[in-house]
Motif scaffolding. Structure first.
Motif, PDB file in Angstrom:
ATOM      1  N   TRP A   1      -1.120  -0.480   4.211  1.00  0.00           N
ATOM      2  CA  TRP A   1      -1.969   0.394   3.402  1.00  0.00           C
ATOM      3  C   TRP A   1      -3.409   0.369   3.904  1.00  0.00           C
ATOM      4  O   TRP A   1      -4.052   1.405   4.072  1.00  0.00           O
ATOM      5  CB  TRP A   1      -1.917  -0.047   1.929  1.00  0.00           C
ATOM      6  N   GLN A   2      -3.910  -0.833   4.187  1.00  0.00           N
ATOM      7  CA  GLN A   2      -5.302  -0.939   4.631  1.00  0.00           C
ATOM      8  C   GLN A   2      -5.509  -0.299   5.996  1.00  0.00           C
ATOM      9  O   GLN A   2      -6.566   0.239   6.274  1.00  0.00           O
ATOM     10  CB  GLN A   2      -5.737  -2.411   4.648  1.00  0.00           C
ATOM     11  N   LYS A   3      -4.490  -0.358   6.836  1.00  0.00           N
ATOM     12  CA  LYS A   3      -4.630   0.236   8.161  1.00  0.00           C
ATOM     13  C   LYS A   3      -4.457   1.745   8.143  1.00  0.00           C
ATOM     14  O   LYS A   3      -5.267   2.486   8.673  1.00  0.00           O
ATOM     15  CB  LYS A   3      -3.594  -0.345   9.131  1.00  0.00           C
ATOM     16  N   TYR A   4      -3.339   2.181   7.545  1.00  0.00           N
ATOM     17  CA  TYR A   4      -2.961   3.594   7.696  1.00  0.00           C
ATOM     18  C   TYR A   4      -3.349   4.470   6.510  1.00  0.00           C
ATOM     19  O   TYR A   4      -3.361   5.689   6.612  1.00  0.00           O
ATOM     20  CB  TYR A   4      -1.452   3.699   7.925  1.00  0.00           C
ATOM     21  N   GLY A   5      -3.597   3.849   5.356  1.00  0.00           N
ATOM     22  CA  GLY A   5      -3.918   4.656   4.188  1.00  0.00           C
ATOM     23  C   GLY A   5      -2.719   5.408   3.651  1.00  0.00           C
ATOM     24  O   GLY A   5      -2.860   6.340   2.860  1.00  0.00           O
ATOM     25  N   ILE A   6      -1.551   5.033   4.108  1.00  0.00           N
ATOM     26  CA  ILE A   6      -0.306   5.660   3.669  1.00  0.00           C
ATOM     27  C   ILE A   6       0.675   4.540   3.431  1.00  0.00           C
ATOM     28  O   ILE A   6       0.750   3.598   4.226  1.00  0.00           O
ATOM     29  CB  ILE A   6       0.224   6.610   4.762  1.00  0.00           C
ATOM     30  N   ARG A   7       1.427   4.619   2.334  1.00  0.00           N
ATOM     31  CA  ARG A   7       2.388   3.560   2.099  1.00  0.00           C
ATOM     32  C   ARG A   7       3.779   4.120   1.906  1.00  0.00           C
ATOM     33  O   ARG A   7       4.044   4.850   0.963  1.00  0.00           O
ATOM     34  CB  ARG A   7       1.993   2.741   0.865  1.00  0.00           C
TER      35      ARG A   7
ATOM     36  N   ASN B   1      -9.056   7.343   7.613  1.00  0.00           N
ATOM     37  CA  ASN B   1      -7.787   7.339   6.895  1.00  0.00           C
ATOM     38  C   ASN B   1      -7.493   5.982   6.259  1.00  0.00           C
ATOM     39  O   ASN B   1      -6.533   5.845   5.514  1.00  0.00           O
ATOM     40  CB  ASN B   1      -6.632   7.661   7.850  1.00  0.00           C
TER      41      ASN B   1
ATOM     42  N   GLY C   1      -6.816   2.859   4.222  1.00  0.00           N
ATOM     43  CA  GLY C   1      -6.520   2.789   2.790  1.00  0.00           C
ATOM     44  C   GLY C   1      -7.560   1.965   2.038  1.00  0.00           C
ATOM     45  O   GLY C   1      -7.883   0.856   2.444  1.00  0.00           O
TER      46      GLY C   1
END
Lengths: 366, 366, 366, 366
Positions: free
Chosen positions: C112-118, D361, D363
């Motif tokens: 989540w912290q890296k990609y902003g997508i989970r 982007n 998260g």
């Protein structure tokens, strides 16, 4: 060995043979958060799809793309995107009579000499069918560019077919989608239709020149010395089946210019530097200038033709061959969307390289 | 960022600026056991060296190469070979008046836009001086090829300077070393001398076309789809300073051919397949055929000329510029040994790729 | 970005998520002429398949592999091999209650912290399900090794589960396939069954140590300095989910040895050098010695457990979590075939690197 | 072949042999605009320099670094940075008696078996002297990190020498620079001095464990699946001479933990997530959590010792050997700055990878 990956950060690995169960592109390095669905990629595949008119191969493929990974709830996740296209019309019997013979001008003989294995079904991996995977990857690249840098436009078109060239004075961007050759010149489109029809009926083929332009690319993209923007574009285009030459801007003709004529003079415009001309094709020292990026490539005539040609067999006997399969009289036509796809991949790749390394260090002018 | 490494297994990383203390090539992946000493590399550097005649820049560099690593008791050890050339004649005062102005046609402006830093001393990293490191690496590649596959010959020559082309009927391999332009046509050499002298005196420059041929390369080299032999050659040549176009075999002219004319017919010779012609330039499907490998590239005229051109400054003001430094009226001349060096690197790289992956699986014919 | 490719010449790109339509491995660089069919790969996948006994996750996946490209008439062609496994049992409703919470010890929070997508469905790309693709690629690697260098054997086994270690005096190669833990010690297998059953019933999990040995690998493989055989093995094993440590030969314990004890003495045997011991784990200076190559890695306990743990939500609120999904009490069990697969890929890769570059230059002894 | 490049975007190619004229690092991909001069790099080299006290080899090298390229007016330009260290004290006569014998535990025999060439002068490329080039590159990496992300601290220290471990209760960051072993425990430093002195006098050597910690690294760095932060750290550390094991966080001991104990619980702190413990070593799923990144590695005892060991000659005869050269009783001491340098290179590399691909982007939590 073979090297089936293209790109530095946006890495496209294409896989699959002309007559295997499927082919596709494994795309690693696509940024997360790009809105995407299969239809957005299908749009570009449909432009390349064979069998759409009498000027391209009559093989009928749905070329339906499936996204098997890397997309969740309508956007990319940052993980590999697998784009698969299943082969449906593989009529391999067409090729049974050429199992032992090498087609002149084809990769049949060199694949045999390199690998000791010959996938005679439609050329196997050497088939132009591989370019469908490129177009799919290019479709994804276009959406990523749109998300990162709205305003970039990438268009390809044909500028020459056999001896016939377009007239630059009649150049019309809107005409490109109006004719089966993607020619930006309505009169040329009409003339070429007759010319190509004649070639098709006589079982002959012809070469072509494609030009691809990227507009709206900012200054600063390109990774000197060996990942220059023009270096990567040259590699990208030369890797397309049947391509024998690549030019940037003035291209081969720059040999004929003097330094005074060649140097695009620089002025200061409202949004930054402007140039008196674009002999450079938008690239200086391997880095984009902000002008249109202009690349051209020549596609040789397809070697699958109906005239008898001399050749040899795998056992070294001299013989003759006629290729009767379903082929393109001008394979250059279908190379237009492929060239666009490669441009999209290269531009995105350099956009990612540039973001990572320089950021706010970029030099300001004025 | 920048990408300063070229090659898959024979990997050449060049480093250094025009006016820094030194430049060179870090070569990783050279096979062990190749006999080498500095003189063998110096031989090729001397061919490229500036200041040898009135047709090239009057900058005087000894261009003396030192081998700092990777060689022990006269042969390569399989570890990285560091080839260093110290800069000696760096007269940077010549460039002081162009610190703030961008030279039209030069990479000055794009390096600034990319990196936000401008090494105004002779173009810094964008200078053609970087190609000395390529020639050094190419000299090593030549010796490795000789050790692995004796009989390969790599020769470059000029086929066009400005509007003047060679006459292929007068083509003479032995003439190439006899004139300052590496032209394989004695009459052209004489004519061009006058032409270029005129340009030089008027402070003008002109473009050129170089052809590089590799003879004796066996069939089977090349790594489809994205490491094709022609793909890598296109990238190699396009990465050279001032190159704007690359052609393989028939090149851009293949657009004008029909399939019947373009397909080189195949016969069986005493040592394997032979071909009626070489439109393909020795490469089919990205893999060598065993014929001569033929690549051509266009070099634009150097943009450092004595005529006044309009430009802007770093602060965005419009101005004019004349470049007074020591420069080449036809930078294409010195591109000949550079093109040869790149061919040598690509051929060796693919030789190594091919040995590793295929071995005895290679397809036999006859 | 993500980097989903492993290997220098035998390059494996895995793709796919835990609950997407499919996952797989795109394998580029496999030599041509390797006999292969889907069953030969399926054999290895079946060993790793979940749901085979009560000690592994009860998710039931057929894990049926399909070869979509790169194989023709029963052998590899030298082009990319696409290995696809379709997901069938994706019950994503199990995960709906953890959409907003991060599981402690899981990659949920960092993805989540890296990609902003989970991708909350079973961990998405971070799921150990990805390792099925590695096992498929490893199956292909094993066949390629067999074709190029018969006699190499690669075996993995568990040497420790929680506090329980095997007794090396009872080591029995034949026992490995006789128990669900791949333990080479029959008594340990019996004891561990009870231990693990207790953990399973209490919803707890535990770590393990796996050892993988490659026998029959010749001296000379390894690519110093940054592609050493042990470097690549360390990377290969550490890239497996939940691995926290990697050892070669004596491993971490080598810190306790003196130079006299550590140095394996060398003798001359009938077939070349032999050693008094193998503290080095078959690797000196990053290059194989011809002894057994021995690598060990620790797998942490799976973090999906039935005890309540404190955590936070995506919106930053503190909360608690119990993971109720179908999970492994000792994920290390299923890591055994994964470790074997990685060993196979690394050995093949270095076999190809070595063939390409050195050939007959190899130093002879005696 | 050899592979002498490390890193994805910040690419370090080291070159040079123990007794050649020079060694160094060619660093490609360093961002432009980083303030740097030779002294800033020299600082780190001085820490590793041999001959500084009686516990390290008495070879005396100035280890003076020169920057040959890539820096202009005190800052990096974005082009390759060449860092050269000339060898000065090469006394190769020390090694003349081991020209024909292989030292047990050394890479002598495997280099010979791989390359067929033996640079007997101090181990040639396999010498730990190569790590000076790493330390130089690491010094540059540290400055680039400082410019891009101030607040990151990277520190290495010794936690075990032979059987002696530090007492974590006495851990003191400030003590590290106060003793010749870089031990964060004053009492241990005193004890170890006597222990090592005894070993040195008896011509014996011993192994060690080094821990390197990076503090202040933000969450989100790491490139799953095959470029995970821990994968790259494992490769980086395992590539250092004499390293036989690498651990992240809990390391090999994680095999002994239960899931309940191993999972670091998550809380919400003022600046984002906080954890109850750091068994993970700051990395989950290959991506940094924002906690301290903790890596440990074991260095085996140097194999150059004064006791007689059995070995063979190049011609295969059995014999004995004593190594009389100038060597380290605990080579692990000098591995501390090397481990720090590798950590700096990996952190910078992933910082660049992360900036390029994800940007905004990322998260957010809370």
């Amino acid at each position: 060995m073979s090297l089936n990956t293209f790109g530095h950060l946006f890495r496209v690995t294409t896989w699959g043979e002309s007559h295997g169960p499927a082919l596709g592109a494994t795309v690693d390095g696509c940024p997360p958060g790009v809105p995407i669905d299969a239809n957005m990629i299908q749009h570009w595949l449909d432009r390349r799809k064979p069998g759409q008119n009498k000027y391209t191969t009559q093989r009928r493929e749905a070329d339906e793309v499936k996204i098997l990974s890397g997309v969740f709830e309508g956007q990319t996740t940052g993980t590999p995107v697998q784009l698969m296209i299943e082969n449906t019309d593989q009529r391999s019997k067409d090729y049974s009579d050429i199992m032992e013979k090498f087609r002149p001008g084809h990769a049949d003989i060199t694949y045999w000499q390199k690998y000791g294995i010959r996938d005679y079904r439609g050329g196997g991996r050497s088939s132009a069918r591989e370019t469908a995977a490129r177009v799919a990857a290019g479709g994804l690249a276009r959406e990523a560019i749109k998300a990162l840098l709205p305003g970039v436009q990438i268009n390809g078109y044909m500028t020459q077919m056999g001896p016939h060239q377009i007239d630059r004075d009649r150049f019309d961007w809107d005409e490109i989608e109006n004719n089966p050759f993607w020619v930006p010149d309505a009169k040329a489109a009409a003339d070429w239709a007759d010319y190509l029809d004649g070639l098709r009926k006589s079982g002959e083929s012809v070469g072509a020149i494609i030009e691809v332009v990227a507009r709206g690319v900012p200054a600063g993209l390109g990774a000197p010395i060996y990942g220059k923007l023009d270096t990567d574009l040259a590699a990208a285009m030369m890797s397309i089946n049947a391509v024998k030459g690549v030019e940037i801007g003035e291209g081969m003709s720059s040999a004929m210019l003097t330094g005074t004529l060649n140097a695009d003079e620089i002025f200061m415009g409202p949004n930054g530097p402007e140039y008196s001309s674009n002999h450079a094709g938008g690239i200086l020292g391997g880095i984009s200038t902000g002008q249109d990026i202009v690349v051209r490539f020549a596609v040789k005539p397809t070697s699958s033709i109906l005239s008898t040609r001399k050749t040899i067999t795998k056992s070294g006997e001299e013989t003759e061959i006629i290729t009767k399969g379903r082929h393109d009289p001008c394979v250059g036509i279908r190379a237009v969307p492929v060239g666009e796809a490669m441009m999209a991949c290269v531009v995105l790749d350099h956009l990612l390289l540039h973001r990572g390394q320089v950021g706010e260090n970029r030099g300001k002018i004025g």
